[in-house]
Design a protein around this motif. Structure first.
Motif, mmCIF file in Angstrom:
data_model
loop_
_atom_site.group_PDB
_atom_site.id
_atom_site.type_symbol
_atom_site.label_atom_id
_atom_site.label_comp_id
_atom_site.label_asym_id
_atom_site.label_seq_id
_atom_site.Cartn_x
_atom_site.Cartn_y
_atom_site.Cartn_z
ATOM 1 N N GLY A 40 0.797 -1.224 0.000
ATOM 2 C CA GLY A 40 0.000 0.000 0.000
ATOM 3 C C GLY A 40 0.829 1.274 0.000
ATOM 4 N N ALA A 41 2.137 1.129 -0.164
ATOM 5 C CA ALA A 41 3.050 2.293 -0.167
ATOM 6 C C ALA A 41 2.767 3.222 1.015
ATOM 7 N N LEU A 42 2.635 2.626 2.178
ATOM 8 C CA LEU A 42 2.316 3.424 3.373
ATOM 9 C C LEU A 42 3.549 4.082 3.992
ATOM 10 N N ARG A 43 4.729 3.546 3.622
ATOM 11 C CA ARG A 43 5.967 3.983 4.295
ATOM 12 C C ARG A 43 5.735 3.971 5.819
ATOM 13 N N PRO A 44 5.408 2.807 6.354
ATOM 14 C CA PRO A 44 4.978 2.774 7.762
ATOM 15 C C PRO A 44 6.162 2.707 8.733
ATOM 16 N N TRP A 45 7.065 3.668 8.603
ATOM 17 C CA TRP A 45 8.257 3.612 9.452
ATOM 18 C C TRP A 45 8.820 5.006 9.668
ATOM 19 N N HIS A 46 9.655 5.081 10.675
ATOM 20 C CA HIS A 46 10.409 6.315 10.931
ATOM 21 C C HIS A 46 11.793 5.893 11.408
ATOM 22 N N PHE A 47 12.812 6.528 10.870
ATOM 23 C CA PHE A 47 14.192 6.180 11.232
ATOM 24 C C PHE A 47 14.786 7.336 12.051
ATOM 25 N N ILE A 48 15.268 7.039 13.229
ATOM 26 C CA ILE A 48 15.933 8.072 14.044
ATOM 27 C C ILE A 48 17.426 7.763 14.072
ATOM 28 N N VAL A 49 18.216 8.624 13.451
ATOM 29 C CA VAL A 49 19.663 8.414 13.417
ATOM 30 C C VAL A 49 20.276 9.047 14.659
ATOM 31 N N MET A 50 20.968 8.234 15.425
ATOM 32 C CA MET A 50 21.647 8.715 16.640
ATOM 33 C C MET A 50 23.141 8.606 16.414
ATOM 34 N N TYR A 51 23.803 9.722 16.586
ATOM 35 C CA TYR A 51 25.229 9.771 16.275
ATOM 36 C C TYR A 51 25.836 10.899 17.097
ATOM 37 N N GLY A 52 27.022 10.721 17.634
ATOM 38 C CA GLY A 52 27.658 11.784 18.411
ATOM 39 C C GLY A 52 26.814 12.159 19.622
ATOM 40 N N GLU A 53 26.359 13.403 19.635
ATOM 41 C CA GLU A 53 25.539 13.875 20.758
ATOM 42 C C GLU A 53 24.239 13.058 20.870
ATOM 43 N N GLY A 54 23.777 12.537 19.743
ATOM 44 C CA GLY A 54 22.558 11.708 19.750
ATOM 45 C C GLY A 54 22.745 10.445 20.578
ATOM 46 N N ILE A 55 23.948 9.880 20.540
ATOM 47 C CA ILE A 55 24.242 8.693 21.350
ATOM 48 C C ILE A 55 24.233 9.076 22.834
ATOM 49 N N ASN A 56 24.804 10.246 23.155
ATOM 50 C CA ASN A 56 24.779 10.711 24.549
ATOM 51 C C ASN A 56 23.338 10.897 25.028
ATOM 52 N N LYS A 57 22.521 11.501 24.170
ATOM 53 C CA LYS A 57 21.123 11.753 24.548
ATOM 54 C C LYS A 57 20.373 10.436 24.766
ATOM 55 N N PHE A 58 20.680 9.453 23.923
ATOM 56 C CA PHE A 58 20.011 8.151 24.052
ATOM 57 C C PHE A 58 20.447 7.465 25.350
ATOM 58 N N SER A 59 21.733 7.590 25.654
ATOM 59 C CA SER A 59 22.251 7.030 26.904
ATOM 60 C C SER A 59 21.529 7.654 28.095
ATOM 61 N N GLN A 60 21.359 8.986 28.070
ATOM 62 C CA GLN A 60 20.661 9.680 29.169
ATOM 63 C C GLN A 60 19.205 9.227 29.267
ATOM 64 N N LEU A 61 18.595 9.002 28.097
ATOM 65 C CA LEU A 61 17.192 8.569 28.085
ATOM 66 C C LEU A 61 17.039 7.174 28.701
ATOM 67 N N LEU A 62 17.924 6.252 28.323
ATOM 68 C CA LEU A 62 17.837 4.894 28.878
ATOM 69 C C LEU A 62 18.115 4.916 30.381
ATOM 70 N N GLU A 63 19.069 5.744 30.785
ATOM 71 C CA GLU A 63 19.390 5.835 32.219
ATOM 72 C C GLU A 63 18.173 6.364 32.992
ATOM 73 N N LYS A 64 17.549 7.403 32.427
ATOM 74 C CA LYS A 64 16.357 7.976 33.069
ATOM 75 C C LYS A 64 15.254 6.916 33.199
ATOM 76 N N ALA A 65 15.071 6.136 32.130
ATOM 77 C CA ALA A 65 14.037 5.089 32.164
ATOM 78 C C ALA A 65 14.348 4.068 33.251
ATOM 79 N N ALA A 66 15.627 3.734 33.391
ATOM 80 C CA ALA A 66 16.019 2.753 34.412
ATOM 81 C C ALA A 66 15.815 3.329 35.812
ATOM 82 N N ILE A 67 16.164 4.618 35.984
ATOM 83 C CA ILE A 67 16.016 5.249 37.312
ATOM 84 C C ILE A 67 14.533 5.367 37.673
#
Ligand SMILES: Cc1cc2nc3c(=O)[nH]c(=O)nc-3n(C[C@H](O)[C@H](O)[C@H](O)COP(=O)(O)O)c2cc1C
Length: 183
Positions: A40-67
């Protein structure tokens, strides 16, 4: 690289280092994801590229979720460190919509095909990676931090980079006996 050789011999790589794909290499990877089979050509996806500061932000997000999830010091530490296992992570989210002809599962599978296509596009350009998931894909804090809407499904975190091991273990010839039948 010959496509059949790639498909028959591909291995994931969990030990990844710099460089990560960038510029046209990264564009090729994302474009390969966009070529996933898509009813159906829905393009049912979204790609979030994490790189550099994005990796730091993701690390902070996972830590927050764990806390905030009260998961304990050990999990907090693990969560914080997890994103640093690769210089780049592409999070793939299936953006599931109501559709008369394309059920939710087809859209999720389609997003999964995008993950695999991106990993293979990385390999042919001299990179590799590993498709990871785990309980963070369902975590409300992680989902909110990544901008997920209610029907979204995080299908994976594609860790990408340059494999540390230059000669990965050989792939055994697959045993088709109990997997394939002919009708
Ligand atoms: C949907 C999905 C989720 C996965 N999640 C993880 C994961 O969280 N951690 C992990 O080590 N491997 C995970 N894997 C498996 C790896 O991506 C990989 O396929 C596996 O380590 C086997 O290696 P190979 O690809 O070289 O055969 C997942 C695979 C899929 C398809």
């Amino acid at each position: 690289m010959n496509a059949l050789k790639l498909l028959l011999n591909r291995r994931s790589a969990s030990r990844l280092t710099i460089p990560a794909p960038e510029g046209h290499e990264l564009k090729n990877i994302l474009a390969a994801g966009m070529r996933a089979p898509d009813h159906g050509a829905l393009r049912p996806w979204h790609f979030i590229v994490m790189y550099g500061e994005g990796i730091n932000k993701f690390s902070q997000l996972l830590e927050k979720a764990a806390i905030e999830g009260g998961l304990g010091k050990e999990v907090e530490e693990k969560a914080k460190n997890a994103p640093y296992r690769a210089p780049m992570i592409i999070t793939v989210i299936a953006k599931v919509v109501e559709h008369t002809k394309v059920p939710a599962w087809e859209q999720v599978v389609s997003a999964g095909c995008a993950v695999h296509a991106m990993q293979m596009a990385a390999v042919v350009q001299g990179f590799n990676g590993i498709w990871r998931s785990g309980s963070w894909t369902e975590d409300p804090i992680v989902r909110a931090g990544l901008g997920c809407e209610e029907n979204d499904k995080i299908v994976g975190f594609l860790y990408l980079g340059t494999p540390e091991l230059k000669t990965p273990a050989k792939v055994a010839t697959p045993d088709l006996t109990n997997v394939v039948s002919y009708f």
